[in-house]
Design a protein around this motif. Structure first.
Motif, short mmCIF file in Angstrom:
data_model
loop_
_atom_site.label_atom_id
_atom_site.label_comp_id
_atom_site.label_asym_id
_atom_site.label_seq_id
_atom_site.Cartn_x
_atom_site.Cartn_y
_atom_site.Cartn_z
N THR A 1 5.41 0.89 -0.85
CA THR A 1 5.86 1.83 0.01
C THR A 1 7.48 1.27 0.49
N HIS B 1 0.20 -1.30 6.64
CA HIS B 1 1.40 -1.49 5.62
C HIS B 1 2.14 -2.76 5.98
N GLU C 1 0.29 7.54 3.15
CA GLU C 1 -0.18 8.94 3.15
C GLU C 1 0.58 9.80 3.71
N GLN C 2 1.32 9.36 4.86
CA GLN C 2 2.31 10.38 5.61
C GLN C 2 3.70 10.04 5.10
N ARG D 1 7.70 5.60 -2.83
CA ARG D 1 6.44 5.10 -3.24
C ARG D 1 6.51 4.52 -4.75
N ASN E 1 1.04 -1.25 -0.13
CA ASN E 1 0.07 0.05 0.01
C ASN E 1 0.95 1.26 0.08
#
Length: 298
Positions: free
Chosen positions: A216, A239, A171-172, A211, A168
Motif C-alpha cells: 500500500t 503496515h 483494508e481502510q 494498493r 500488506n
C-alpha cells in the motif's frame, strides 16, 4: 579522505558519581569493550575536566568528559541535493536517501548540514529527516526565522506530508494513528524509539494513495514530531515500510537481528511542506519530487 575528527563532550551525571572512568565509559558506550576503551585512554583520547585521563580516576558529578576521536574515513553517502527555496531567511532542499541530516553515527562531513553550510554558513535545520528518508529539509538562516518556525513546527500551522510504501494491503482508506512512542530495548544500541504504552502522545493521519497485490502506498500527515514516527506508526497498524530493517509488526524492533535507525532500504519521502513565511507571512507551498528509485506502483 580523512575528516577532521570530532570531540564528543559529556557531563558526568550524579548517578555515576564514584565510578571509575573506565567502567563509566564501558557502561555508557557498550559498543566498545573495556579493553578498547583502555587503549583509547592510553592514546590520550579522553580528558576529564581538561586533563588527559588514565581510566582509574573516580568520576564526580558535573565533571566534563571529552572523548577526542581521531580523524577517520567516513562511509560513502550521496552529496547532491536540490534547492527548493532560497531567500534571505530560509533555505529548503530536497535531501537524497542515504545522506544524514546531522553529524553522528560515523558521519561528520558527509552530512546535509556540512554540505549546506559550505555555501550558507548561517543555515541551520529546523528539523531532521532520517538518513534513509528523502525529501524536504527546511533550514533557517536567521534567529528570528528559526524561532518562529520552531514554535509552529508541530502545530496545525505547519503541514508536513510524506509518501510511504508499506507492506500488506490496507483494508481502510484512512487511518488515524495515536500510538504512543517511547524508548524500548535494542540489542545493539541499548534502546531505540518504538511503540511504548508509556511513551509520548503521537498522532499521524495515513491516507491510501494506491494498493497493489501486496503493498500500500500511503500519504501520511504528521501532527507530532517523534523520532521515526511514520515508520513506527505504520508498523503499529500492520503496515511496516517495505525494506525497513528496524521495525516489525506492532512497531517494535525486529526480533531477529534488528537494524539500527540509520540503516536504509525503506521507502519514505517528505513530499510536501506548507507553512507561512516566518518573516513576510506569505503562504509557502513546497514540493520535493520523488527520487528516481521510489516505486510508484508495485
Amino acid at each position: 579522505m580523512l575528516n577532521r575528527g570530532y570531540a564528543y563532550a559529556t557531563i558526568i551525571s550524579s548517578k555515576c558519581h564514584g565510578q571509575t572512568l573506565l567502567s563509566y565509559l564501558a557502561s555508557l558506550y557498550p559498543h566498545s569493550t573495556p579493553q578498547v576503551w583502555q587503549q583509547k585512554l592510553n592514546n590520550g583520547e579522553v580528558t576529564l575536566n581538561g586533563v588527559i585521563a588514565t581510566g582509574s580516576e573516580s568520576v564526580t558529578s558535573g565533571q566534563t568528559l571529552i572523548r577526542n576521536r581521531p580523524p577517520w574515513i567516513e562511509p560513502d553517502a550521496p552529496r547532491h541535493f536540490e534547492v527548493l527555496l532560497d531567500d534571505p531567511h530560509l533555505l529548503a532542499v530536497n535531501k537524497p536517501s542515504g545522506l544524514p541530516t546531522l553529524p553522528g553515527a560515523g558521519f561528520m562531513e558527509n552530512t546535509l548540514l556540512r554540505l549546506v553550510q559550505k555555501h550558507v554558513p548561517d543555515a541551520n535545520p529546523v528539523h531532521r529527516l532520517g538518513r534513509g528518508t528523502s525529501g524536504i529539509v527546511l533550514f533557517a538562516k536567521t534567529p528570528q526565522a528559526a524561532s518562529s518556525l520552531t514554535a509552529n513546527w508541530n502545530t496545525p500551522k505547519t503541514q508536513k506530508i510524506y509518501r510511504a510504501l508499506a507492506q500488506n494491503v490496507a483494508e481502510q482508506d484512512v487511518y488515524e494513528i495515536l500510538t504512543p512512542i517511547g524508548r524500548v530495548p535494542h540489542p545493539r544500541l541499548g534502546s531505540v524509539w518504538a511503540t511504548n504504552p508509556n511513551g509520548k502522545p503521537s498522532k499521524s493521519l495515513a491516507k491510501v494513495i494506491s494498493r497493489s497485490a501486496s503493498t500500500t502506498t500511503f500519504e501520511v500527515s504528521l501532527n507530532s514530531g517523534r523520532p521515526h514516527q511514520i515508520r513506527i506508526h505504520l508498523a503499529s497498524i500492520g503496515h511496516m515500510l517495505v525494506g525497513d530493517p528496524l521495525y516489525g509488526v506492532t512497531g517494535q524492533p525486529l526480533e531477529s537481528l534488528p537494524g539500527v535507525p540509520g540503516d536504509g532500504g525503506y521507502f519514505l519521502h517528505a513530499e510536501f511542506l506548507k507553512f507561512h513565511h516566518p518573516i513576510t507571512g506569505e503562504q509557502i507551498n513546497l514540493e520535493a519530487r520523488l527520487p528516481s528509485g521510489f516505486p510508484l506502483h508495485q
